[in-house]
Design an enzyme around this catalytic site. Sequence first.
Site, PDB file in Angstrom:
ATOM      1  N   LYS A  34       1.140  -1.001  -0.093  1.00  0.00           N
ATOM      2  CA  LYS A  34      -0.140  -0.040   0.105  1.00  0.00           C
ATOM      3  C   LYS A  34       0.789   1.529  -0.431  1.00  0.00           C
ATOM      4  O   LYS A  34       2.240   1.017   0.173  1.00  0.00           O
ATOM      5  CB  LYS A  34      -1.315  -0.006   1.141  1.00  0.00           C
ATOM      6  CG  LYS A  34      -0.216  -0.169   1.930  1.00  0.00           C
ATOM      7  CD  LYS A  34      -1.410   0.108   3.943  1.00  0.00           C
ATOM      8  CE  LYS A  34      -0.804  -0.392   4.753  1.00  0.00           C
ATOM      9  NZ  LYS A  34      -1.714   0.082   6.156  1.00  0.00           N
ATOM     10  N   TYR A  87      14.395  30.550   8.260  1.00  0.00           N
ATOM     11  CA  TYR A  87      12.283  31.204   9.226  1.00  0.00           C
ATOM     12  C   TYR A  87      12.607  30.585  10.194  1.00  0.00           C
ATOM     13  O   TYR A  87      12.999  29.395  10.654  1.00  0.00           O
ATOM     14  CB  TYR A  87      11.774  30.392   8.339  1.00  0.00           C
ATOM     15  CG  TYR A  87      11.556  30.128   7.079  1.00  0.00           C
ATOM     16  CD1 TYR A  87      11.122  31.965   6.608  1.00  0.00           C
ATOM     17  CD2 TYR A  87      11.427  28.976   5.499  1.00  0.00           C
ATOM     18  CE1 TYR A  87      10.493  31.834   4.830  1.00  0.00           C
ATOM     19  CE2 TYR A  87      10.979  29.549   4.424  1.00  0.00           C
ATOM     20  CZ  TYR A  87      10.878  31.006   4.323  1.00  0.00           C
ATOM     21  OH  TYR A  87      10.446  31.188   2.629  1.00  0.00           O
TER      22      TYR A  87
HETATM   23  C1  LIG Z   1      -3.982  -4.607   8.332  1.00  0.00           C
HETATM   24  C2  LIG Z   1      -2.852  -5.180   7.639  1.00  0.00           C
HETATM   25  N1  LIG Z   1      -1.327  -5.520   7.537  1.00  0.00           N
HETATM   26  C3  LIG Z   1      -0.379  -5.463   7.816  1.00  0.00           C
HETATM   27  C4  LIG Z   1      -0.072  -4.235   7.760  1.00  0.00           C
HETATM   28  C5  LIG Z   1       1.587  -4.538   7.458  1.00  0.00           C
HETATM   29  O1  LIG Z   1       2.084  -4.124   8.582  1.00  0.00           O
HETATM   30  P1  LIG Z   1       3.167  -3.601   8.909  1.00  0.00           P
HETATM   31  O2  LIG Z   1       4.447  -2.095   8.330  1.00  0.00           O
HETATM   32  O3  LIG Z   1       4.025  -2.765  10.543  1.00  0.00           O
HETATM   33  O4  LIG Z   1       4.218  -4.618   8.808  1.00  0.00           O
HETATM   34  C6  LIG Z   1      -0.620  -3.152   7.809  1.00  0.00           C
HETATM   35  C7  LIG Z   1      -0.244  -2.198   7.605  1.00  0.00           C
HETATM   36  O5  LIG Z   1       0.014  -0.958   8.398  1.00  0.00           O
HETATM   37  C8  LIG Z   1      -2.055  -3.803   7.741  1.00  0.00           C
HETATM   38  O6  LIG Z   1      -3.129  -2.565   8.547  1.00  0.00           O
END
Ligand SMILES: Cc1ncc(COP(=O)(O)O)c(C=O)c1O
Length: 404
Positions: free
Chosen positions: A40, A292
């Site tokens: 993601k 700034y």
């Molecule tokens: C539902 C879910 N699974 C897995 C992950 C992966 O988490 P991480 O980056 O801590 O391994 C996330 C990340 O936020 C998540 O929202």
Amino acid sequence: MPRPLTCEISIAAMRHNLDRVRQYFNTVRNAPVGVWSVVKANAYGHGLDNALEAFASSDGLALVEVDYAEKLRRSGWQKPILLLEGPFDLSDVEAARGLDFSLVIHRGEQFAWLKQTMVIPNSAGSIPGDLEIWLKFNTGMNRLGFTEADVEMVRSQLSNLSALGVRSIGLVTHFANSDVAANQGSGSMVTVDEQMERFTAIWASLKKTVPQLRVSLSNSSAILGYQHLYDGLYQSEGGFPWLRPGVMLYGGTPYDDLAANSPKHLGLLPAMALRAKILSVQAIAEGDAIGYGSRFVAKQAMRVGIVAVGYADGYPRHAPDGTPVWVAGKRTKLVGRVSMDMIVIDITDLDTVGVDSEVELWGGNLPIDEVAQACGTIGYELMCAVAPRVTRVSIDEPLSCDRV
Ligand SMILES: Cc1ncc(COP(=O)(O)O)c(C=O)c1O
């Protein structure tokens, strides 16, 4: 000439980190496991194309953006794609049926969309495809998911799978505190054990209706710190468990305690280096202020370098004076407020450093997690925040490291 600022991405490091995920699991369990590589937020800022290459051996890709999921399919990814926040509306379920996305289902309305898309003829006039769904249960995170009180409602929805157009079902939950060791949580923190107790009860109950129930539990910190979670859940009918690593794939640590749990300790390789050049050098007199708000005032005469990176590139604006930066094989520090396109660093004791010297904001020499900690945030945020205007360069070797 392009602005002298690049974000280098190491595909080799990402591939290595994925191998570490399997090693962590296999050294303890020596059993098959599925890995959803979490991609993601544009693969945590590393780029979907790089992720496709680096994570080619993963069993699936997981993300939240439907348009990016479509892009993954168009790019030729044929293995599963999981939408972690599920469909946002009916059209997402239609897209999922067309492109075979696996869907997290976390609220009742989404069951209705599943049913509706089985009766609406799709645009091509063909029969909608059966889907894989993952039922998300809230076991203590109190974010997304059904609760224990919803189990019977969920069971009744599952009584007619062909009406839902579903071919396989999994159960998923997410831990609130898997980055905390089992005995170190404070009073109000829900523990992994408590969440597992609730999860196991839900799993045992729903398994009576769906014997072939798959499970997916672990993010990076659960993979690293809680490898025995699946012991009571292993079952031949449901197949192997599915892990969901994110930050560790990109060489970041999910832990706050960098002394004990740095990426290096965990055997992970950093995959992102943000590098910029010095545009100008200024001599600062004692008592002069920089930038700034004149936040930083020189206590003695200084030489400072003006570096071509700012908050519009994703460097955190709230970085305090003293935030580490790396230049010419040494650590030095940020002085003064971060501007939109520039920062200022102290190069008083670095005789060889001048205009055009390369500065590493984070990367192979300066761990992103250390910079994040200095800024009161986490490596995740810095990775994800690198702006589109920063040129990404992919390499298929580890990031260079001149640390002495
Ligand atoms: C539902 C879910 N699974 C897995 C992950 C992966 O988490 P991480 O980056 O801590 O391994 C996330 C990340 O936020 C998540 O929202």
